[in-house]
Design a protein around this motif. Structure first.
Motif, short mmCIF file in Angstrom:
data_model
loop_
_atom_site.label_atom_id
_atom_site.label_comp_id
_atom_site.label_asym_id
_atom_site.label_seq_id
_atom_site.Cartn_x
_atom_site.Cartn_y
_atom_site.Cartn_z
N SER A 172 67.45 34.43 39.26
CA SER A 172 67.25 35.42 38.53
C SER A 172 65.99 35.71 37.70
O SER A 172 65.90 36.74 37.65
CB SER A 172 68.60 35.03 37.41
OG SER A 172 69.84 34.59 37.87
N ILE A 173 65.44 34.75 37.51
CA ILE A 173 64.15 35.11 37.00
C ILE A 173 63.23 35.69 37.90
O ILE A 173 62.41 36.35 37.61
CB ILE A 173 63.41 33.65 36.54
CG1 ILE A 173 64.35 33.28 35.26
CG2 ILE A 173 62.17 33.53 36.28
CD1 ILE A 173 64.01 31.58 34.75
N ALA A 174 63.36 35.27 39.24
CA ALA A 174 62.58 35.84 40.28
C ALA A 174 62.66 37.49 40.38
O ALA A 174 61.87 38.18 40.56
CB ALA A 174 62.78 35.19 41.58
N VAL A 175 64.14 37.68 40.37
CA VAL A 175 64.56 39.15 40.33
C VAL A 175 63.80 39.91 38.87
O VAL A 175 63.44 40.85 39.05
CB VAL A 175 66.00 39.37 40.23
CG1 VAL A 175 66.35 40.76 39.88
CG2 VAL A 175 66.45 38.99 41.46
N ILE A 176 64.07 39.23 37.80
CA ILE A 176 63.33 39.75 36.67
C ILE A 176 61.87 40.02 36.72
O ILE A 176 61.49 40.89 36.21
CB ILE A 176 63.68 39.00 35.48
CG1 ILE A 176 65.31 38.95 35.06
CG2 ILE A 176 63.08 39.36 34.10
CD1 ILE A 176 65.70 38.01 34.11
N GLY A 177 61.13 38.95 37.27
CA GLY A 177 59.79 39.29 37.31
C GLY A 177 59.39 40.14 38.23
O GLY A 177 58.44 40.99 38.12
N ALA A 178 60.24 40.42 39.35
CA ALA A 178 59.88 41.42 40.50
C ALA A 178 60.11 42.71 39.72
O ALA A 178 59.39 43.73 40.10
CB ALA A 178 60.69 41.20 41.74
N LEU A 179 61.28 42.89 39.09
CA LEU A 179 61.38 44.36 38.12
C LEU A 179 60.45 44.65 37.51
O LEU A 179 59.87 45.76 37.04
CB LEU A 179 63.00 44.11 37.82
CG LEU A 179 64.16 44.40 38.85
CD1 LEU A 179 65.37 43.98 37.70
CD2 LEU A 179 64.17 45.28 39.46
N MET A 180 59.89 43.56 36.62
CA MET A 180 59.17 43.79 35.61
C MET A 180 57.73 44.25 36.43
O MET A 180 56.93 45.31 35.88
CB MET A 180 58.55 42.50 34.81
CG MET A 180 59.55 42.08 33.80
SD MET A 180 59.63 40.58 33.11
CE MET A 180 57.91 40.94 32.14
N VAL A 181 57.23 43.74 37.60
CA VAL A 181 56.08 44.05 38.20
C VAL A 181 56.33 45.43 38.92
O VAL A 181 55.47 46.41 38.77
CB VAL A 181 55.87 43.01 39.40
CG1 VAL A 181 54.81 43.54 40.37
CG2 VAL A 181 55.30 41.83 38.63
N ALA A 182 57.49 45.45 39.33
CA ALA A 182 57.68 46.96 39.60
C ALA A 182 57.74 48.29 38.57
O ALA A 182 57.32 49.29 38.88
CB ALA A 182 58.94 47.24 40.45
N ALA A 183 58.12 47.70 37.74
CA ALA A 183 57.91 48.68 36.46
C ALA A 183 56.52 48.85 35.80
O ALA A 183 56.30 49.99 35.25
CB ALA A 183 58.88 48.50 35.25
N TRP A 184 55.52 48.06 35.94
CA TRP A 184 54.34 48.11 35.49
C TRP A 184 53.32 49.64 35.87
O TRP A 184 53.14 50.41 34.82
CB TRP A 184 53.55 46.79 35.82
CG TRP A 184 52.18 47.40 35.62
CD1 TRP A 184 50.78 47.47 36.66
CD2 TRP A 184 51.40 47.25 34.54
NE1 TRP A 184 49.74 47.78 35.98
CE2 TRP A 184 49.92 47.63 34.46
CE3 TRP A 184 51.86 47.12 32.98
CZ2 TRP A 184 48.97 47.78 33.61
CZ3 TRP A 184 50.86 47.34 32.12
CH2 TRP A 184 49.56 47.58 32.43
N PRO A 185 53.55 50.00 37.16
CA PRO A 185 52.56 50.92 37.43
C PRO A 185 53.32 52.57 36.73
O PRO A 185 52.68 53.24 36.24
CB PRO A 185 52.75 51.43 38.86
CG PRO A 185 53.52 50.24 39.45
CD PRO A 185 54.04 49.49 38.32
N LEU A 216 47.05 46.67 39.94
CA LEU A 216 48.31 46.60 40.76
C LEU A 216 48.30 45.21 41.57
O LEU A 216 49.09 44.77 42.31
CB LEU A 216 48.72 47.82 41.56
CG LEU A 216 49.04 48.97 40.57
CD1 LEU A 216 49.25 50.09 41.57
CD2 LEU A 216 50.31 48.61 39.81
N VAL A 217 46.89 45.07 42.01
CA VAL A 217 46.54 44.12 43.01
C VAL A 217 47.29 42.85 42.76
O VAL A 217 48.00 42.23 43.60
CB VAL A 217 45.13 43.87 43.38
CG1 VAL A 217 44.69 42.73 44.16
CG2 VAL A 217 44.50 45.24 43.81
N PRO A 218 47.18 42.32 41.73
CA PRO A 218 47.88 40.84 41.46
C PRO A 218 49.17 40.88 41.09
O PRO A 218 49.99 39.99 41.56
CB PRO A 218 47.19 40.35 40.02
CG PRO A 218 45.99 41.28 39.61
CD PRO A 218 46.06 42.41 40.57
N GLY A 219 49.80 42.20 40.69
CA GLY A 219 51.11 42.38 40.62
C GLY A 219 51.80 42.50 41.99
O GLY A 219 52.88 41.94 42.21
#
Length: 172
Positions: free
Chosen positions: A17-30, A63-66
């Motif tokens: 669940s945390i991995a999915v939340i982290g992935a969604l946060m990164v995807a929302a950043w740009p 975006l690179v680290p993300g």
């Protein structure tokens, strides 16, 4: 050898669940930073703003680290899946740990380098003497590097332990 049980299943669900939340946060950043340029401000040298092409270049560099972090979240999701299925001692586990470590290490290194790159981009059009070289390195960066290296070490130790166990079984 399978390792199962409710505590490990709950841990697996929490990790996934945390991995999915982290992935969604990164995807929302740009999207968020593209719509609201003020979000880039913490990444810039103090008192520096960026407009136009430099803003998009700074956003691209951010975006690179993300992207690397996203790879780590995908691998973490897979790893917690192995744990949830009771495959803690499968041959896939050390490989997954090592892949996660490499993604995390690359993300941590990019997290150290990217602020400097963004600072150089942001001040590229500044007048002579106004350009800034920004180097940020703190406890968060050190923690990221240490955790990634520990994951890599654990993966390699686990791989070696499994090799030795397999060798011992062959002697019997």
């Amino acid at each position: 050898m399978n390792v199962t049980g409710k505590p490990l299943e709950r841990l697996s669900l929490a990790g996934r669940s945390i991995a999915v939340i982290g992935a969604l946060m990164v995807a929302a950043w740009p999207v968020a930073a593209g719509l609201n340029p003020a979000l880039l401000a913490p990444l810039l040298p103090p008192g520096v703003t960026v407009e136009g092409a430099l803003r998009w270049a700074a956003l691209g560099a951010s975006l690179v680290p993300g992207v690397l972090f996203l790879g780590a979240m995908i691998e973490a999701f897979r790893l917690f899946g192995l744990l949830g299925r009771g495959e803690a001692f499968s041959t896939a586990m050390p490989r997954s740990l090592e892949r996660l470590a490499l993604w995390a290490l690359a993300s941590a290194i990019a997290g150290v380098v990217t602020p400097t790159l963004i600072g150089l981009i942001a001040t590229a059009d500044a007048a002579e003497g106004q350009r800034q070289l920004l180097i940020r390195f703190g406890s968060g960066e050190i923690t990221g590097l240490i955790v990634a290296l520990l994951l890599l070490a654990f993966g390699r130790v686990m791989r070696e332990a499994m090799r030795v166990a397999r060798e011992n079984r062959e002697f019997v």
